[in-house]
Write an enzyme that holds these catalytic residues in place. Structure first.
Site, mmCIF file in Angstrom:
data_model
loop_
_atom_site.group_PDB
_atom_site.id
_atom_site.type_symbol
_atom_site.label_atom_id
_atom_site.label_comp_id
_atom_site.label_asym_id
_atom_site.label_seq_id
_atom_site.Cartn_x
_atom_site.Cartn_y
_atom_site.Cartn_z
ATOM 1 N N PHE A 137 0.862 -1.179 0.000
ATOM 2 C CA PHE A 137 0.000 0.000 0.000
ATOM 3 C C PHE A 137 0.896 1.227 0.000
ATOM 4 O O PHE A 137 1.536 1.547 1.002
ATOM 5 C CB PHE A 137 -0.936 0.041 1.200
ATOM 6 C CG PHE A 137 -1.838 1.249 1.161
ATOM 7 C CD1 PHE A 137 -3.000 1.230 0.394
ATOM 8 C CD2 PHE A 137 -1.516 2.406 1.834
ATOM 9 C CE1 PHE A 137 -3.814 2.354 0.325
ATOM 10 C CE2 PHE A 137 -2.323 3.534 1.771
ATOM 11 C CZ PHE A 137 -3.476 3.508 1.011
ATOM 12 N N ASP A 222 9.621 2.836 1.593
ATOM 13 C CA ASP A 222 8.439 3.632 1.915
ATOM 14 C C ASP A 222 8.239 3.559 3.429
ATOM 15 O O ASP A 222 7.683 2.610 3.946
ATOM 16 C CB ASP A 222 7.217 3.087 1.173
ATOM 17 C CG ASP A 222 5.942 3.869 1.463
ATOM 18 O OD1 ASP A 222 5.913 4.625 2.461
ATOM 19 O OD2 ASP A 222 4.961 3.722 0.713
ATOM 20 N N LYS A 251 3.172 11.550 6.585
ATOM 21 C CA LYS A 251 2.365 11.377 7.787
ATOM 22 C C LYS A 251 2.946 12.120 8.991
ATOM 23 O O LYS A 251 2.730 13.305 9.154
ATOM 24 C CB LYS A 251 2.116 9.898 8.062
ATOM 25 C CG LYS A 251 1.244 9.238 6.977
ATOM 26 C CD LYS A 251 0.659 7.945 7.424
ATOM 27 C CE LYS A 251 -0.117 7.256 6.307
ATOM 28 N NZ LYS A 251 -1.303 8.012 5.854
#
Length: 397
Positions: A137, A222, A251
């Site tokens: 994801f 990531d 984030k």
């Protein structure tokens, strides 16, 4: 015509939120419109690593709001270079490409890897490939869903972008077999978050690093969910002493205040970009840079990483006690946990709804898994209380 029977009739239905409307928040706690309090065990999918309205981060934002918030990259700002220098130092790298969202960081990393493949490695034009992992994801933009195997994110959104080869997550030999002369990079999450906090076998990241170095391709990590203190280290790659060629961050980099993301790499990688080839009006804006710099300052001491490691051990011990009692398996890395719910106790969604009614907010994924990712500000007693509520929710079927 909008459906006026829903709580948010004018909001596009791309999410199915739990039945709660948050009005205020502080630290690890939020309150709804009626003043009921809930322990936040999701922390904005790790965007709120340092808690809601962290005083140091709010102070940095407020101070910058009184000076200048946006210049665009047509001009320099006095906040961007100090932020980039601090973040590069935290990562042990030389350069930063500032963006806004995590998906933008991934898209940017893909562009940089392709440019590096053509301009440095010598791959023929339009032939560059990137190896990715099953269950990944990295976002929901059209390029990214092209190499997703999540039907909800992918089906009905083609045609899909070529240039990606997917192999099983945790299988370094499969990565080695997938690399050929046209491969520019390997893009992986060191720990897969959306998939259910899937932790690869010990040694996987080290072997991927060895393979990519031997074969002359970039290793891209990531760390948008896993990085910046979440797993008890600055980065999940640190758990195996691995330094990738490129970090993708987001984030928590925005402190839960503004969207901040970045691609971080050495000059021999990020230096392939030329003026006009990539950009963002808001990427690296003064407000984002001020908040991002404050986040880096928090992490520079190592205190938050140590706290996540210590409390993560406590969380793991508590969750292990639930296996066989409504839980079939748990996976924990720092303050990040995937909890597989026994179908006899209900679906993941049903259990999270019961948790909400008991004052705990969490999120389900892939049917039977619940994720816990509380702010790193949480206390051991609050973890204990959350686990008590989880026990009640599992037995309430």
């Amino acid at each position: 015509m909008t459906d006026q029977t829903t709580p948010e009739p004018h909001v596009a239905r791309n999410y199915a939120p739990l039945d709660i409307t948050i009005a205020t928040a502080d630290g690890a706690w939020v309150s709804d419109e009626e003043g009921r309090r809930y322990l936040d065990m999701l922390a904005g999918y790790s965007a709120l690593n340092f808690g809601h309205r962290n005083p140091e981060l709010v102070r940095a934002a407020v101070d910058q709001l009184g000076r200048v918030t946006l210049t665009s990259r047509a001009f320099r700002s006095d906040r961007l270079e100090p932020f980039a220098a601090a973040l590069a130092e935290l990562c042990g790298k030389q350069m930063v490409l500032p963006m806004n969202t995590g998906a933008e960081a991934v898209e940017s990393g893909i562009k940089v890897a392709r440019a590096w493949g053509y301009r440095v490695k010598g791959i023929a034009d339009a032939r560059a490939k990137i190896v990715v992992a099953h269950g990944n994801f990295h976002g929901r933009t059209t390029t990214i869903v092209s190499f997703s195997d999540d039907p909800d994110a992918r089906e009905g959104f083609g045609p899909f972008a070529p240039g990606f080869v997917s192999v099983p997550f945790g299988d370094a030999d499969a990565i080695a077999e997938a690399i050929d002369d046209d491969t520019a990079a390997v893009l992986i999450e060191p720990i897969q978050g959306e998939a259910g906090v899937i932790i690869p076998p010990e040694g996987y990241l080290r072997r991927v690093r060895e393979i990519t170095r031997e074969r002359g391709v970039l290793m891209i990590a990531d760390e948008i969910q896993s990085g910046l203190g979440r797993v008890g280290r600055t980065f999940a790659c640190d758990r195996e002493g691995v330094v990738p060629d490129m970090y993708l961050l987001g984030k928590a980099l925005g402190g839960g205040i503004v969207p901040v993301s970045a691609v971080v790499a050495d000059e021999d990688v990020l230096g392939v970009l030329r003026p006009g080839e990539h950009g963002s009006t808001f990427g690296g804006n003064p407000l984002a840079a001020a908040v991002g710099h404050a986040v880096v300052d928090l992490l520079a001491t190592g205190e938050w990483q140590e706290r996540a490691a210590l409390l993560g051990g406590h969380l793991a011990q508590k969750l292990d006690g639930l296996v066989g009692h409504g839980v079939t398996a748990v996976r924990v890395a720092g303050l990040w946990a995937g909890i597989d719910v026994d179908p006899e106790a209900g679906t993941g969604r049903e259990v999270t709804e019961r948790l909400r009614a008991l004052g705990v907010l969490a999120k389900d994924t892939h049917g039977q898994t619940i994720r816990f990712a509380p702010p790193l500000t949480i206390r051991a007693t609050e973890i204990d209380w959350a686990i008590e509520q989880l026990e009640r929710a599992l037995s309430a079927h």
